[in-house]
Design a protein around this motif. Sequence first.
Motif, PDB file in Angstrom:
ATOM      1  N   PRO A  97       0.825  -1.201   0.000  1.00 12.18           N
ATOM      2  CA  PRO A  97       0.000   0.000   0.000  1.00 12.18           C
ATOM      3  C   PRO A  97       0.864   1.257   0.000  1.00 12.18           C
ATOM      4  O   PRO A  97       1.912   1.298   0.653  1.00 12.18           O
ATOM      5  CB  PRO A  97      -0.813  -0.115   1.294  1.00 12.18           C
ATOM      6  CG  PRO A  97      -0.103  -1.111   2.137  1.00 12.18           C
ATOM      7  CD  PRO A  97       0.739  -1.959   1.241  1.00 12.18           C
ATOM      8  N   LEU A  98       0.442   2.248  -0.754  1.00 15.85           N
ATOM      9  CA  LEU A  98       1.135   3.536  -0.797  1.00 15.85           C
ATOM     10  C   LEU A  98       0.355   4.556   0.042  1.00 15.85           C
ATOM     11  O   LEU A  98      -0.869   4.445   0.168  1.00 15.85           O
ATOM     12  CB  LEU A  98       1.246   4.024  -2.241  1.00 15.85           C
ATOM     13  CG  LEU A  98       2.103   3.164  -3.171  1.00 15.85           C
ATOM     14  CD1 LEU A  98       2.004   3.654  -4.606  1.00 15.85           C
ATOM     15  CD2 LEU A  98       3.558   3.182  -2.711  1.00 15.85           C
ATOM     16  N   PRO A  99       1.028   5.565   0.590  1.00 13.52           N
ATOM     17  CA  PRO A  99       0.333   6.583   1.384  1.00 13.52           C
ATOM     18  C   PRO A  99      -0.794   7.275   0.597  1.00 13.52           C
ATOM     19  O   PRO A  99      -1.775   7.725   1.186  1.00 13.52           O
ATOM     20  CB  PRO A  99       1.441   7.582   1.741  1.00 13.52           C
ATOM     21  CG  PRO A  99       2.712   6.803   1.644  1.00 13.52           C
ATOM     22  CD  PRO A  99       2.477   5.779   0.575  1.00 13.52           C
ATOM     23  N   SER A 100      -0.675   7.316  -0.706  1.00 13.00           N
ATOM     24  CA  SER A 100      -1.682   7.956  -1.567  1.00 13.00           C
ATOM     25  C   SER A 100      -2.972   7.147  -1.667  1.00 13.00           C
ATOM     26  O   SER A 100      -3.954   7.610  -2.225  1.00 13.00           O
ATOM     27  CB  SER A 100      -1.116   8.121  -2.970  1.00 13.00           C
ATOM     28  OG  SER A 100      -0.870   6.832  -3.548  1.00 13.00           O
ATOM     29  N   GLY A 101      -2.941   5.906  -1.161  1.00 14.93           N
ATOM     30  CA  GLY A 101      -4.088   5.008  -1.328  1.00 14.93           C
ATOM     31  C   GLY A 101      -3.896   4.056  -2.490  1.00 14.93           C
ATOM     32  O   GLY A 101      -4.710   3.168  -2.719  1.00 14.93           O
ATOM     33  N   GLY A 102      -2.815   4.237  -3.219  1.00 15.58           N
ATOM     34  CA  GLY A 102      -2.505   3.371  -4.343  1.00 15.58           C
ATOM     35  C   GLY A 102      -1.706   2.152  -3.910  1.00 15.58           C
ATOM     36  O   GLY A 102      -1.621   1.827  -2.720  1.00 15.58           O
ATOM     37  N   THR A 103      -1.103   1.499  -4.898  1.00 16.10           N
ATOM     38  CA  THR A 103      -0.384   0.243  -4.674  1.00 16.10           C
ATOM     39  C   THR A 103       0.934   0.257  -5.426  1.00 16.10           C
ATOM     40  O   THR A 103       0.990   0.673  -6.587  1.00 16.10           O
ATOM     41  CB  THR A 103      -1.220  -0.944  -5.202  1.00 16.10           C
ATOM     42  OG1 THR A 103      -2.486  -0.935  -4.564  1.00 16.10           O
ATOM     43  CG2 THR A 103      -0.527  -2.273  -4.964  1.00 16.10           C
ATOM     44  N   ARG A 104       1.966  -0.231  -4.779  1.00 12.14           N
ATOM     45  CA  ARG A 104       3.220  -0.526  -5.470  1.00 12.14           C
ATOM     46  C   ARG A 104       3.237  -2.024  -5.717  1.00 12.14           C
ATOM     47  O   ARG A 104       3.166  -2.822  -4.778  1.00 12.14           O
ATOM     48  CB  ARG A 104       4.422  -0.112  -4.645  1.00 12.14           C
ATOM     49  CG  ARG A 104       5.752  -0.545  -5.310  1.00 12.14           C
ATOM     50  CD  ARG A 104       6.926   0.235  -4.803  1.00 12.14           C
ATOM     51  NE  ARG A 104       6.773   1.626  -5.179  1.00 12.14           N
ATOM     52  CZ  ARG A 104       7.111   2.657  -4.396  1.00 12.14           C
ATOM     53  NH1 ARG A 104       7.646   2.449  -3.213  1.00 12.14           N
ATOM     54  NH2 ARG A 104       6.925   3.893  -4.804  1.00 12.14           N
ATOM     55  N   LEU A 105       3.294  -2.405  -6.989  1.00  8.28           N
ATOM     56  CA  LEU A 105       3.385  -3.812  -7.370  1.00  8.28           C
ATOM     57  C   LEU A 105       4.850  -4.167  -7.561  1.00  8.28           C
ATOM     58  O   LEU A 105       5.548  -3.535  -8.360  1.00  8.28           O
ATOM     59  CB  LEU A 105       2.626  -4.071  -8.676  1.00  8.28           C
ATOM     60  CG  LEU A 105       2.862  -5.446  -9.319  1.00  8.28           C
ATOM     61  CD1 LEU A 105       2.264  -6.553  -8.458  1.00  8.28           C
ATOM     62  CD2 LEU A 105       2.302  -5.484 -10.730  1.00  8.28           C
ATOM     63  N   LEU A 106       5.303  -5.175  -6.833  1.00  9.82           N
ATOM     64  CA  LEU A 106       6.622  -5.775  -7.030  1.00  9.82           C
ATOM     65  C   LEU A 106       6.355  -7.109  -7.713  1.00  9.82           C
ATOM     66  O   LEU A 106       5.679  -7.970  -7.147  1.00  9.82           O
ATOM     67  CB  LEU A 106       7.337  -5.964  -5.706  1.00  9.82           C
ATOM     68  CG  LEU A 106       7.468  -4.702  -4.848  1.00  9.82           C
ATOM     69  CD1 LEU A 106       8.035  -5.037  -3.482  1.00  9.82           C
ATOM     70  CD2 LEU A 106       8.310  -3.665  -5.548  1.00  9.82           C
ATOM     71  N   HIS A 107       6.819  -7.247  -8.923  1.00 13.10           N
ATOM     72  CA  HIS A 107       6.513  -8.410  -9.757  1.00 13.10           C
ATOM     73  C   HIS A 107       7.827  -8.979 -10.251  1.00 13.10           C
ATOM     74  O   HIS A 107       8.600  -8.295 -10.914  1.00 13.10           O
ATOM     75  CB  HIS A 107       5.637  -7.934 -10.933  1.00 13.10           C
ATOM     76  CG  HIS A 107       5.363  -8.986 -11.952  1.00 13.10           C
ATOM     77  ND1 HIS A 107       4.841  -8.674 -13.176  1.00 13.10           N
ATOM     78  CD2 HIS A 107       5.520 -10.330 -11.952  1.00 13.10           C
ATOM     79  CE1 HIS A 107       4.680  -9.768 -13.888  1.00 13.10           C
ATOM     80  NE2 HIS A 107       5.102 -10.791 -13.156  1.00 13.10           N
ATOM     81  N   GLY A 108       8.066 -10.233  -9.915  1.00 11.84           N
ATOM     82  CA  GLY A 108       9.316 -10.815 -10.348  1.00 11.84           C
ATOM     83  C   GLY A 108       9.327 -12.321 -10.258  1.00 11.84           C
ATOM     84  O   GLY A 108       8.321 -12.962  -9.929  1.00 11.84           O
ATOM     85  N   GLU A 109      10.473 -12.863 -10.582  1.00  9.46           N
ATOM     86  CA  GLU A 109      10.642 -14.307 -10.530  1.00  9.46           C
ATOM     87  C   GLU A 109      12.073 -14.618 -10.145  1.00  9.46           C
ATOM     88  O   GLU A 109      13.009 -13.957 -10.601  1.00  9.46           O
ATOM     89  CB  GLU A 109      10.298 -14.931 -11.881  1.00  9.46           C
ATOM     90  CG  GLU A 109      10.149 -16.419 -11.837  1.00  9.46           C
ATOM     91  CD  GLU A 109       9.263 -16.963 -12.955  1.00  9.46           C
ATOM     92  OE1 GLU A 109       9.096 -18.190 -12.987  1.00  9.46           O
ATOM     93  OE2 GLU A 109       8.748 -16.197 -13.771  1.00  9.46           O
ATOM     94  N   THR A 110      12.214 -15.626  -9.294  1.00 10.56           N
ATOM     95  CA  THR A 110      13.525 -16.129  -8.907  1.00 10.56           C
ATOM     96  C   THR A 110      13.716 -17.472  -9.584  1.00 10.56           C
ATOM     97  O   THR A 110      12.910 -18.381  -9.411  1.00 10.56           O
ATOM     98  CB  THR A 110      13.631 -16.279  -7.379  1.00 10.56           C
ATOM     99  OG1 THR A 110      13.413 -14.997  -6.783  1.00 10.56           O
ATOM    100  CG2 THR A 110      14.994 -16.812  -6.977  1.00 10.56           C
TER     101      THR A 110
END
Length: 150
Positions: A97-110
């Motif tokens: 969650p971001l302070p703005s009400g939005g979202t930070r998506l972390l998308h990856g693969e190991t």
Amino acid sequence: MARDLQTRIDIDAAPEVVYAVLTDLDAYADWNPFITSSAGRVAVGERLVNRMEPPGGRAMTFKPKVTEVATGQVFEWLGRLGLPGLFDGRHRFELEPLPSGGTRLLHGETFTGVLAPLLLRSIGDSTVEGFEAMNAALKARAEAQVGAGK
């Protein structure tokens, strides 16, 4: 030896909205340019059937196992090429969650396994491009839902 491919994007929609789009597997064909279809249940231990079409690469169907689910926070699966330890990919979506009400998506693969270094030399760049295309499409779809009042 492990190798991580990671991307991120900020989305002007709450994590719950982003998560709902991300886990609506039946709708992938409508918006997702990278994983163009997905079927199965989003529950730990379940198998998915995913069709991936990497930019400039060959389409393939794979059947990963869901390994982690936390509503509004995490969706993860583990896919394998052949036997465990040859070429394994742990695909993960984390929503912050971001302070703005939005979202930070972390998308990856190991990626791990004896074939990982060799295969990633040929597919690494197109895989990252695919992740980024999926991220942009997910952003557009989630933000459109917010704009439509859903």
